[in-house]
Design a protein around this motif. Structure first.
Motif, mmCIF file in Angstrom:
data_model
loop_
_atom_site.group_PDB
_atom_site.id
_atom_site.type_symbol
_atom_site.label_atom_id
_atom_site.label_comp_id
_atom_site.label_asym_id
_atom_site.label_seq_id
_atom_site.Cartn_x
_atom_site.Cartn_y
_atom_site.Cartn_z
ATOM 1 N N GLU A 33 0.429 -1.603 -0.046
ATOM 2 C CA GLU A 33 0.206 -0.220 0.333
ATOM 3 C C GLU A 33 1.055 1.255 -0.025
ATOM 4 O O GLU A 33 0.179 1.814 -0.129
ATOM 5 N N ARG A 35 3.749 3.956 -1.068
ATOM 6 C CA ARG A 35 5.267 3.798 -2.243
ATOM 7 C C ARG A 35 6.692 4.127 -1.878
ATOM 8 O O ARG A 35 6.877 4.925 -1.029
ATOM 9 N N ASN A 41 7.402 4.883 -8.670
ATOM 10 C CA ASN A 41 6.781 4.100 -9.698
ATOM 11 C C ASN A 41 6.228 2.950 -8.792
ATOM 12 O O ASN A 41 5.638 1.882 -9.604
ATOM 13 N N SER A 43 6.226 -0.072 -5.296
ATOM 14 C CA SER A 43 5.426 -0.178 -4.517
ATOM 15 C C SER A 43 6.745 -0.750 -3.274
ATOM 16 O O SER A 43 7.697 -1.256 -3.345
ATOM 17 N N TYR A 86 -0.367 5.599 -1.322
ATOM 18 C CA TYR A 86 -0.523 5.265 -3.614
ATOM 19 C C TYR A 86 -2.081 5.632 -3.232
ATOM 20 O O TYR A 86 -2.564 6.436 -4.392
ATOM 21 N N ARG A 87 -2.967 5.311 -2.283
ATOM 22 C CA ARG A 87 -4.527 5.667 -2.087
ATOM 23 C C ARG A 87 -4.551 6.736 -1.570
ATOM 24 O O ARG A 87 -4.898 6.427 -0.327
#
Length: 143
Positions: A33, A35, A41, A43, A86-87
């Motif tokens: 989850e 970065r 780009n 994980s 990422y979110r």
């Protein structure tokens, strides 16, 4: 052969997994989850950057200390900001990030409709007498 030998000599040993398989599974779940701050780009789980390895070690330490997944995530967000996720969460500072693609789609669709309507309203320009006479000569075969 020499190149293969050189690669074998320079290879680093594999990083040991956690003693507890449950810790490793939680680490992978959390790191997927996040970065990688170096690669951006990729994980955190898949990155081979040294900072990513350090952060995975830090996450393992926090998990072993009894922190929940949410507490680990909060620790990293506090330290590195929402960019590490990422979110990112929906809040006023990220509204444009979440709504931007939809806004661009609506603007693009509106522009396309306006261009097509303008194209429909403009027909061919009317011919003046000179152009009409020239077209008639061309149609008859007179050059």
């Amino acid at each position: 052969m020499l190149a293969a030998c050189a690669l074998a000599v320079s290879a680093k040993p594999a990083e040991p997994l956690a003693d507890d398989e449950a810790v490793e599974q939680r680490l992978i779940g959390i790191a997927d989850e996040l970065r990688c701050l170096v690669c951006q780009n990729e994980s955190l789980a898949g990155s081979r950057a040294e900072l990513a390895q350090d952060l995975r070690r830090e996450i393992r330490t926090l998990i072993k200390a009894g922190k929940s997944d949410a507490e680990v995530m909060d620790f990293l967000v506090t330290r590195y900001g929402d960019f590490v996720r990422y979110r990112p969460p929906l809040k006023p500072s990220t509204w444009l990030l979440w709504g931007g693609p939809g806004l661009l789609l609506v603007i693009g669709a509106g522009a396309m409709v306006a261009i097509l309507r303008r194209r429909e309203n403009t027909g061919p320009a009317p011919l003046n007498d000179v152009d009409r006479a020239r077209a008639a000569r061309l149609l008859r075969g007179d050059a």
